[in-house]
Design an enzyme around this catalytic site. Structure first.
Site, PDB file in Angstrom:
ATOM      1  N   GLU A 193      -2.687  10.904  11.166  1.00  0.00           N
ATOM      2  CA  GLU A 193      -3.686   9.893  11.536  1.00  0.00           C
ATOM      3  C   GLU A 193      -5.038  10.501  11.889  1.00  0.00           C
ATOM      4  OE1 GLU A 193      -0.549   9.904  12.538  1.00  0.00           O
ATOM      5  OE2 GLU A 193       0.290   7.872  12.545  1.00  0.00           O
ATOM      6  N   GLU A 226       7.006   7.928  12.569  1.00  0.00           N
ATOM      7  CA  GLU A 226       7.252   7.140  13.793  1.00  0.00           C
ATOM      8  C   GLU A 226       8.538   6.311  13.671  1.00  0.00           C
ATOM      9  OE1 GLU A 226       3.191   5.620  13.559  1.00  0.00           O
ATOM     10  OE2 GLU A 226       2.923   6.188  15.654  1.00  0.00           O
ATOM     11  N   GLY A 280       3.239   6.267  10.301  1.00  0.00           N
ATOM     12  CA  GLY A 280       4.233   5.261  10.659  1.00  0.00           C
ATOM     13  C   GLY A 280       5.621   5.589  10.129  1.00  0.00           C
ATOM     14  N   ALA A 315       1.682   3.718   7.768  1.00  0.00           N
ATOM     15  CA  ALA A 315       1.218   2.335   7.715  1.00  0.00           C
ATOM     16  C   ALA A 315       0.356   2.198   6.459  1.00  0.00           C
ATOM     17  CB  ALA A 315       0.411   2.014   8.966  1.00  0.00           C
TER      18      ALA A 315
HETATM   19  N1  CO8 Z   1      -1.118   3.422   2.620  1.00  0.00           N
HETATM   20  C1  CO8 Z   1      -1.476   2.839   1.467  1.00  0.00           C
HETATM   21  N2  CO8 Z   1      -1.335   3.446   0.279  1.00  0.00           N
HETATM   22  C2  CO8 Z   1      -0.803   4.665   0.251  1.00  0.00           C
HETATM   23  C3  CO8 Z   1      -0.396   5.331   1.418  1.00  0.00           C
HETATM   24  C4  CO8 Z   1      -0.567   4.649   2.672  1.00  0.00           C
HETATM   25  N3  CO8 Z   1      -0.173   5.177   3.855  1.00  0.00           N
HETATM   26  N4  CO8 Z   1       0.081   6.547   1.084  1.00  0.00           N
HETATM   27  C5  CO8 Z   1      -0.004   6.622  -0.254  1.00  0.00           C
HETATM   28  N5  CO8 Z   1      -0.533   5.520  -0.765  1.00  0.00           N
HETATM   29  C6  CO8 Z   1      -0.796   5.189  -2.183  1.00  0.00           C
HETATM   30  C7  CO8 Z   1      -1.955   5.984  -2.723  1.00  0.00           C
HETATM   31  O1  CO8 Z   1      -3.183   5.376  -2.384  1.00  0.00           O
HETATM   32  C8  CO8 Z   1      -1.659   5.965  -4.204  1.00  0.00           C
HETATM   33  O2  CO8 Z   1      -2.061   4.706  -4.737  1.00  0.00           O
HETATM   34  P1  CO8 Z   1      -2.767   4.631  -6.189  1.00  0.00           P
HETATM   35  O3  CO8 Z   1      -1.679   5.102  -7.149  1.00  0.00           O
HETATM   36  O4  CO8 Z   1      -3.122   3.195  -6.335  1.00  0.00           O
HETATM   37  O5  CO8 Z   1      -3.924   5.590  -6.149  1.00  0.00           O
HETATM   38  C9  CO8 Z   1      -0.142   6.009  -4.269  1.00  0.00           C
HETATM   39  O6  CO8 Z   1       0.308   5.628  -2.970  1.00  0.00           O
HETATM   40  C10 CO8 Z   1       0.373   7.411  -4.555  1.00  0.00           C
HETATM   41  O7  CO8 Z   1      -0.184   8.278  -3.605  1.00  0.00           O
HETATM   42  P2  CO8 Z   1      -0.985   9.615  -4.007  1.00  0.00           P
HETATM   43  O8  CO8 Z   1      -1.565   9.490  -5.381  1.00  0.00           O
HETATM   44  O9  CO8 Z   1      -1.898   9.932  -2.897  1.00  0.00           O
HETATM   45  O10 CO8 Z   1       0.231  10.653  -4.087  1.00  0.00           O
HETATM   46  P3  CO8 Z   1       0.122  12.228  -3.840  1.00  0.00           P
HETATM   47  O11 CO8 Z   1       1.448  12.771  -4.269  1.00  0.00           O
HETATM   48  O12 CO8 Z   1      -1.089  12.801  -4.452  1.00  0.00           O
HETATM   49  O13 CO8 Z   1      -0.006  12.388  -2.246  1.00  0.00           O
HETATM   50  C11 CO8 Z   1       0.506  11.888   0.040  1.00  0.00           C
HETATM   51  C12 CO8 Z   1       1.032  11.988  -1.406  1.00  0.00           C
HETATM   52  C13 CO8 Z   1       0.181  13.309   0.552  1.00  0.00           C
HETATM   53  C14 CO8 Z   1       1.631  11.305   0.888  1.00  0.00           C
HETATM   54  C15 CO8 Z   1      -0.755  11.007   0.097  1.00  0.00           C
HETATM   55  O14 CO8 Z   1      -0.478   9.788  -0.562  1.00  0.00           O
HETATM   56  C16 CO8 Z   1      -1.209  10.671   1.473  1.00  0.00           C
HETATM   57  O15 CO8 Z   1      -1.809  11.509   2.126  1.00  0.00           O
HETATM   58  N6  CO8 Z   1      -0.956   9.423   1.935  1.00  0.00           N
HETATM   59  C17 CO8 Z   1      -1.434   8.950   3.211  1.00  0.00           C
HETATM   60  C18 CO8 Z   1      -0.596   9.516   4.335  1.00  0.00           C
HETATM   61  C19 CO8 Z   1      -1.132   9.057   5.665  1.00  0.00           C
HETATM   62  O16 CO8 Z   1      -2.245   9.358   6.046  1.00  0.00           O
HETATM   63  N7  CO8 Z   1      -0.296   8.328   6.424  1.00  0.00           N
HETATM   64  C20 CO8 Z   1      -0.675   7.818   7.729  1.00  0.00           C
HETATM   65  C21 CO8 Z   1      -1.235   6.463   7.602  1.00  0.00           C
HETATM   66  S1  CO8 Z   1      -1.884   5.873   9.131  1.00  0.00           S
HETATM   67  C22 CO8 Z   1      -0.530   5.399  10.008  1.00  0.00           C
HETATM   68  O17 CO8 Z   1       0.583   5.475   9.580  1.00  0.00           O
HETATM   69  C23 CO8 Z   1      -0.824   4.857  11.350  1.00  0.00           C
HETATM   70  C24 CO8 Z   1       0.383   4.097  11.920  1.00  0.00           C
HETATM   71  C25 CO8 Z   1       0.010   3.383  13.179  1.00  0.00           C
HETATM   72  C26 CO8 Z   1      -0.907   2.226  12.899  1.00  0.00           C
HETATM   73  C27 CO8 Z   1      -1.213   1.508  14.133  1.00  0.00           C
HETATM   74  C28 CO8 Z   1      -1.591   0.071  13.851  1.00  0.00           C
HETATM   75  C29 CO8 Z   1      -2.965  -0.277  14.138  1.00  0.00           C
END
Ligand code: CO8
Length: 263
Positions: free
Chosen positions: A137, A117, A114, A69
């Site tokens: 998460e 999921e 997500g 998400a």
């Molecule tokens: N949301 C928003 N932005 C994101 C997300 C995300 N989930 N994942 C990556 N990005 C963005 C980064 O912020 C970054 O943006 P910017 O270039 O502006 O800094 C860009 O994408 C590239 O990402 P990274 O620089 O971090 O790339 P890396 O190769 O270094 O890392 C990763 C890749 C490991 C995938 C890393 O981006 C990461 O850990 N992302 C988050 C993963 C995560 O935690 N996902 C779970 C999110 S929570 C969720 O899904 C809950 C769902 C249920 C919600 C229920 C509703 C209430």
């Protein structure tokens, strides 16, 4: 192949197969509310379109299927909005799961939160050997809200689900295959070709039989075995009213390939 491009999804058609690509590569295809809405609208349209027999879902770019998400939106949620957002996302993924047509997740990179999921709501998961899957998460101080606690434990068992949910550590494609989280792993360069091959193979089957397999399995797992078997028998009986069932049996006996018409 014809193409339509809403803002954060692309939709391509290749015969009876539709390919839905989440297209927000700058944020690794993270799902914001607008994208979830588009996904729901697209899936509803594909559900209604009788010429679509199988759907492939994937992510744009080579790095990510869907990285979860959109965390920008999650950070601003109030309790009420959080519940509504979770219920809305669950409804979209329920729609994918209950589409009545097979949905293949072609996991081309990160499938986190997500993203994992959504993949789990799909019928079959094919992963690139470069894919990484997980429910991170817990590292954000939250729990999954789009069905992850439920579909993960149903797919891989509670023990492995607890480990993924409580550590938040992603696993590679080979490990995901080992625990049954994905059906097969292929070299990244061949992922879409493999997904298309599988989709075309399923799309060539008798459509009513495909729909009833989905209904029997999805409906049956919720039921006690005796009720599930009754459901299967009822669906089998309904199959006997189709021309395709007669054609399938006749073609076998006449030693020729069947020609299914969807009736
Ligand atoms: N949301 C928003 N932005 C994101 C997300 C995300 N989930 N994942 C990556 N990005 C963005 C980064 O912020 C970054 O943006 P910017 O270039 O502006 O800094 C860009 O994408 C590239 O990402 P990274 O620089 O971090 O790339 P890396 O190769 O270094 O890392 C990763 C890749 C490991 C995938 C890393 O981006 C990461 O850990 N992302 C988050 C993963 C995560 O935690 N996902 C779970 C999110 S929570 C969720 O899904 C809950 C769902 C249920 C919600 C229920 C509703 C209430």
């Amino acid at each position: 192949m014809r193409e339509e491009s809403p803002s954060s999804l692309t939709l391509q058609r290749d015969g009876a197969v539709a390919v839905v690509t989440v297209n927000r590569p700058k944020v690794l295809n993270a799902l914001n509310i607008a994208t979830l809405d588009e996904l729901a609208a697209t899936m509803r349209a594909l559900q209604q379109d009788e010429t679509v027999r199988c759907v492939i879902v994937t992510g744009a770019g080579e790095k990510s299927f869907i990285a979860g998400a959109d965390i920008n939106e999650l950070a601003a949620l109030t309790p009420t909005l959080g519940r509504e957002h979770a219920r809305a996302g669950q409804a979209v993924f329920d729609l994918v799961e209950q589409l009545g047509k097979p949905v293949i997740a072609a996991i081309n990179g990160y499938a986190l939160g997500g993203g994992c999921e959504l993949a789990m709501a799909c019928t079959i998961r094919i992963a690139a050997d470069t894919a990484r899957l997980g429910q991170p998460e817990i590292n954000l101080g939250m729990i999954p809200g789009f069905g992850g606690t439920q579909r993960l434990s149903r797919l891989v068992g509670t023990g492995r689900a607890f480990e993924l949910l409580l550590t938040g550590e992603p696993i590679g494609a080979a490990e995901a295959y080992r625990i049954g989280l994905v059906n097969r792993v292929v070299p990244a360069s061949g992922l879409m070709a493999e997904a298309h091959r599988l989709a075309a193979a399923i799309a060539a089957k008798a459509p009513v039989a495909v729909r009833y397999v989905l209904e029997a399995v999805r409906g049956g797992v919720q039921l006690p075995l005796a009720d599930a078997l009754a459901l299967e028998a009822t669906l089998f009986g309904l199959m006997a009213s189709t021309a395709d069932m007669r054609e399938g049996a006749r073609a076998f006996l006449e030693k020729r390939a069947p020609e299914f018409k969807g009736t």
